[in-house]
Each structure stands twice: as C-alpha cells, then as structure tokens.
Design an enzyme around this catalytic site. Structure first.
Site, PDB file in Angstrom:
ATOM      1  N   TYR A  64       0.702  -1.261   0.125  1.00  0.00           N
ATOM      2  CA  TYR A  64      -0.205  -0.025  -0.228  1.00  0.00           C
ATOM      3  C   TYR A  64       0.507   1.403  -0.289  1.00  0.00           C
ATOM      4  CZ  TYR A  64      -3.104   3.975   1.272  1.00  0.00           C
ATOM      5  OH  TYR A  64      -4.126   4.523   1.366  1.00  0.00           O
TER       6      TYR A  64
ATOM      7  N   THR B 256     -14.092   6.541   6.142  1.00  0.00           N
ATOM      8  CA  THR B 256     -13.990   5.413   5.435  1.00  0.00           C
ATOM      9  C   THR B 256     -14.132   3.684   5.733  1.00  0.00           C
ATOM     10  OG1 THR B 256     -12.162   5.190   4.110  1.00  0.00           O
ATOM     11  CG2 THR B 256     -13.181   7.304   3.930  1.00  0.00           C
TER      12      THR B 256
END
Length: 684
Positions: free
Chosen positions: A205, A242
């Site tokens: 990531y 989120t």
C-alpha cells in the site's frame, strides 16, 4: 531478514498513522472553502460511489459541474447518482463502469467517455484499496500496485489530451490524485515491484501511494515543459471515516470507534437513555390515523402517442373504468387533459389525478411536443409554490396537483427509442419521476422483448437520462426493489375485458392464436408495475416529488428572486435580512432610476429648448425675409401706383385738351353754319 522485511513496513505505516491522528486531534477541523460555481465544466471521479469519492462528486455536482462517477459496481453507482440528484444538485451526475483492476476496462471506459464528445476539466483519481490480502489484478500485477497506481496511470495518460484541450491558461484543467501520508515510508523495490519475495500488504500500500506521488511530480514537470493549461496535484486527505480501514490490524480495529468519535463526533448530539415508558413510540400510529382521516392524493402523467393504450392501462391498474375520451391523430398541438377521481379501498381514500397527453407525437413537426408537458409540470410546481408563499396558507386542504409519477409509454418497435422519446425524457428527468413502460408488449416475442429492454436501458444510460430507481435503502423493500430495478422498463399489457380461463374469469386479451393474461407474470410485467407503483413505492414517489423535484424548482425560483441561504462569507442569512437587503437594493435601484429619469427629463427639456430656440430663429429669419419681401413688393406697388397716377394725370390732361379742342371745333362749325345760313338767306 524475512521477518524484518515483513514487520518494518507495518511499523512505519502505523507510526505515520499515529502522527496524522495526533495532528488532526490538536489542529482545527477543516472548513470547506467557498468555491465559485462550475457550470459547464466536466469532472470524472473514480470510486465516486461511496466514501471520499462520493463526497467529492456530491460537492462538485452542487457547484454545477457535470460529474461522471466511475466505479466497478453499477448498483452502488446508480444509487449514488440518485442520492445526489435527490439533494437537488445543479450539476448533471451519471455513472460509467470502470474496473481499475483491468487495464482493458480502463481503455473501454476512456473509449466510451470520448465517444460522448464531452470536454474534461477535472480528473479525480480517488479509487483505491488498502491493506487487502495478497491478490493480483487482471493482468497479473499486485493488487495495490495495479489498482491504486497502474490503473490511474493509464487512465490519466489516455485522458491527458482531453484535459489539455479543455483547459485554459486562466482556468487550467486539473488532475487530482488521492495520495496518503504513508508515501513517506513507502519503498520502491525496482527488482520486486510485485512483492513476490516477501509480500506485505502494508508495504504494498505504501509503495503504491509513493508511486502515485512520483507520477504526480513527473506529470507536472512534463506539463510545465510543454506549456499546457493543466495542473497535476497530489492530496493527502488525512484520517477519514471510510471503509478503507476495515483491513486494519486487530488493535487498530478496536481503537477505530473511539478514535472516530473523537475525530468525527457530532457536537450537537447528546444521547440520553430513558428510565421508563414515555409514550412517543405511538407517534407512527398517530401519523397513520391522521393520514387515513385526511386521505391521500396521487397524480400520474401518461405520456405516449395516441392509441398506444394509456387509458386502458390506467383502467386495468386501478381495476375500474375511468372516463375516457376519443382522441384524434390530427391534433394541431399537444394538449394535456387532467381528470381527478375519488377512489376508496378499505378505509383509505385516494384522490387520483390522471393527466393524459392528447396528440403527443402526432404532429409532423415534433420539435416542441415536449414543451407543453414541461410547461404543465412547471405550472403545477408554480401553483404549489405560490400557495406556500401566501401569508395565509391552507396547505392542509390544498389539492396538490404536482406530478408524482410519469409513465412513459414506449412503442413496441423492437429497435430503439425514437429521438422524440429521448429528448422528452431528458427534458423531464429533473422534474418528474419517470417510469418507462413498453406498451402492448404482446406484439413482440419474448426474445425480442428482452433485447429491446437492454437496448432501451443502454440508450437511456448513454444519453444521460435519469429514470426513477426504486429505493433500496429500506431493508424491508430493498430486495424486491433491487430486483425490479433490473427489470426496467416494464413490458405491460392492459385489458378491461375478462376471459374465462379454467374455472375463473381473468383480465386478458384474446387472439386467434391464444390468450394473453394481464396478471400472469409469465406473459407480461403488469403485476410487477402495479406492485412497484401502487403497493410498494407510491409514498416514495410522492416524497421524491416533494423533496427532490419540487425542491429543485423552488430553489431555482427563489434564487431567481434573489434569495440565498448564505452571504458571500458563507454565513447564514435569515429571510428578514434577505428581505431588508432586497428592499434596500430596490430602493437604491428606484432612486437610481429616479435620478436617471430626472437627468433624462432635464436633458430632454434642454434639448427641447434648443429645438424651440432653433425653430424660433428659423421663424424669425423667415419673418424677416417675408418682411423684406413685403417691403420690396410694397415699394414696387407704390412705384406702379405713382406711374399709374402720372399716366392718369397725363390722360386727364390730354382728355381735357381733346375736349377743349372738340368744343372749339364744334363752335367753329356752328359759327360757319350760321354764316352760311345767313348767306343763303341773303340770296333769297
């Protein structure tokens, strides 16, 4: 060594996360800046169906932008489009499919977008995954690197020509790439970009976010060197609530809720528990009883060409015989005929209004056929708005004539929608809930009908027509509404005649080749339409009309009148303040106009005085000229008079002389005669 390669990325990532968390806790919260309207501009937001992408698309649409939500879930995308439209956003919002895990899908998306011949002013590279288990994209790339970086890299490069052509040096196009603070701890292993030797989701990531930042810098260098009106930007959203954090480690997951409460708490909320029964749980029952006593109203607009079966379908839907009028195919223009009926089922009363479009599509020139329909809908909105703005309102007994549902009847051609259908639905999709139906569906085969449905929906999507989507946010009807959204448009058959099938009478249409049963779901979608329109979603249609379509009309009208909710500093403005501001503006405008009229009057008077003086001078000149001419004529006449008098005197003298001579001659003759007579007498 392997263990260290696995643990270090985790430690680095969570250390950065703690730094970001502390920064957000001890700094002021972010305030959304006041941005100018963006009418006429187009934006693409990847991953715009939820999370940060949804909020970005929502805000851009509120600014008036044409927003294209790109995502890999059509259901979520259409739901996002619907929610944004329900808020009454000024900009157009639509969904296009894009799967960033597939470079082929990226190319197909770009091809579809370019085929629309739209400009592109903003590209928001928002979509991404975070800390997902090891996986690969379609082409075999590691999932973080393939989706977060490579998909956006290809998308940006394929759309760069559009961005260059759409931008101006005073209003540049923008590429906005969603990065992360984790790029600081990212490492690009050029020998093993896929992380095959030692896979770490945290390292993958961070690596993908570092690649995005490097790409952003490199792209800006290329743009600057070429002098193109485009800017490349990388943004770090910070810590946001989120679904990206669903793959955090167990301790971080445990801390997620308390951290979210600290960062995203609602300061106005104050939850309290009750120690006993109070009684407001009966409010739903009170509301039901009140609504039952008052009754309901529902207004349906039927749009379709003459003879397509609108009246028959209405009779079949409500299981009654409404008053129908014969319509001609030779109407000079479209007329809208509204008929209101009082219906009752059990103890529920319904005031139903059916509006029929007489002569729709029958004229040779169909260019303005839709305008009469638009004007009618706007007139109903305007009537309701005027009732709302009255000092003494009576909305509780006001007959609400706003259109709640528009059944758009499509001819069963089996080919495609007519241009009139597309233009009309496009003009109406922001004003009314459109439910397309294929009329007389028993005239084409099932296979042709299936292809026809797919063709219709494809044309509606490609032309940006927003039809009514049955709501899926209510768990009680979510499943059935989701299924029905996939069946649109409904293929229906209507009939008021009953045919005996077996031992019972059913509504059907009888042909030489067989019987088509109206309420048989294997024969047509009539039952589905009735369930969705009347039994399940009638209240949602009424609500959507009020909260979305009417609110959009109301907002636009009030803005035209000069009313706003906030001032230029984004502070709330009361109605009284707006009134006073408009009053002062009106008085100032009145004074300005009075001053302009006064100055104009003075100017006109001066101009008139100048004209009169000029006319006076002209008249004086003419008078002097006439006076001079008169004097000259008088002198001439006096001269002639004197000449005549001289002639008369001369003539008189001559006459006197002549008379004297004549007298003398007469006397001489007389004397001579006397002498002669004497002589004669002497001889005698």
């Amino acid at each position: 060594m392997w263990l260290l390669s696995f643990i270090l990325p985790i430690l680095r990532l969570y250390l950065v996360g703690v730094k970001v968390l502390l920064y957000q806790l001890f700094n002021k919260s972010f305030t959304l800046p006041v941005l100018p309207t963006q009418n006429g501009r187009v934006a693409i937001v990847t991953g715009g169906a939820r999370g940060m992408g949804y909020e970005t698309a929502r805000h851009l649409a509120r600014l008036g932008m044409h927003v294209v939500i790109a995502g890999n879930s059509e259901e979520e995308g259409l739901q996002a489009v619907k929610k944004i439209h329900e808020e009454g956003s000024e900009g157009k919002v639509e969904f296009l499919f894009l799967h960033l895990c597939s470079l082929k899908s990226v190319r197909q998306f770009v091809h579809r977008f370019k085929a629309r011949a739209l400009p592109l002013h903003v590209l928001v590279n928002n979509a991404g995954v975070m800390l997902v288990p090891e996986g690969t994209a379609e082409e075999g790339f590691e999932l973080h690197f393939g989706l977060n970086y490579l998909g956006h890299f290809l998308l940006t490069n394929l759309l760069l020509d559009k961005l260059k052509r759409s931008g101006r040096h005073d209003a540049c196009s923008r590429v906005v790439t969603m990065s992360s603070a984790t790029h600081y701890v990212g490492r690009l292993d050029m020998e093993d970009l896929q992380g095959r030797s030692c896979y770490s989701a945290h390292g993958a990531y961070s690596q993908s976010k570092l690649a995005l930042v490097l790409f952003t810098y490199h792209l800006q260098e290329k743009i600057t060197a070429g002098g193109f009106p485009v800017t490349s930007n990388a943004v770090d959203p910070g810590m946001v609530d989120t679904d990206l954090y669903n793959n955090l480690c167990i301790p971080a997951q445990a801390a997620k809720k308390p951290v979210a409460k600290m960062l995203f708490r609602d300061k106005n909320a104050r939850p309290l528990s009750l120690s006993g029964h109070v009684g407001f749980d009966s409010l739903p029952h009170q509301l039901v009883n009140k609504s039952t006593c008052q009754g309901f109203c529902f207004n349906i607009l039927c749009i379709g060409e003459t003879g397509i079966g609108k009246s028959t379908l209405m009779d079949t839907l409500f299981n009654t015989n409404f008053e129908n009028f014969e319509s001609s195919h030779f109407e000079p223009k479209v007329k809208l005929r509204a008929q209101t009926y009082d219906l009752q089922e059990s103890n529920v009363r319904l005031k139903l209004t059916i509006v029929n479009t007489v002569g729709f599509g029958d004229q040779m020139n169909k260019q303005e056929s839709y305008q009469h329909v638009v004007d009618y809908i706007d007139t109903q909105f305007e009537s309701y708005l005027q009732e709302e703005l009255k000092i003494k309102r009576s909305l509780h007994n006001y007959h609400d004539s706003r259109i709640h549902a528009c059944l758009y009847f499509i001819a069963p051609s089996g080919h495609s929608l007519k241009s009139l259908d597309l233009v009309t639905m496009k003009k109406l999709d922001s004003k009314v809930n459109i439910i397309p139906v294929i009329a007389k569906a028993d005239t084409i085969s099932k296979s042709e009908l299936h292809k026809f449905k797919i063709k219709i929906m494809s044309e509606l999507v490609s032309n940006g027509v927003q039809i009514y989507q049955f709501p899926t946010d209510d768990e009680t009807v979510s499943k059935i509404n989701t299924a029905m959204n996939g069946i649109l448009p409904f293929a229906v058959v209507g009939s008021s005649e009953e045919v005996k099938i077996g031992n019972k009478m059913v509504k059907a249409r009888q042909y030489p080749w067989g019987v088509v049963q109206v309420e048989n779901e294997n024969h047509c979608d009539f039952v589905k339409l009735r369930e969705m329109l009347i039994c399940v979603n009638m209240e949602d249609l009424r609500e959507q009309t009020h909260t979305r379509h009417y609110e959009l009309y109301r907002r636009c009208k009030l803005e035209e009148m000069g009313f706003t909710d906030t001032n230029p500093e984004s502070k709330p403005v009361s109605l009284q303040e707006t009134y006073e501001a408009k009053r002062h503006e009106f008085l100032g405008d009145l004074q300005r106009r009075e001053e302009e009229m006064r100055q104009m009057f003075v100017q006109r008077v001066k101009e008139k005085e100048t004209e009169l003086k000029e006319a006076e001078r002209e008249l004086q000149g003419k008078f002097e000229q006439l006076k001079r001419l008169h004097s000259e004529e008088k002198s001439k006449l006096d001269e002639k008079r004197r000449s005549l008098e001289d002639e008369i005197n001369t003539f008189s003298k001559k006459k006197t002389a002549a008379e004297l001579l004549q007298g003398q001659s007469f006397n001489t003759n007389a004397n001579l005669k006397k002498d002669k007579d004497r002589k004669n007498s002497g001889f005698m």
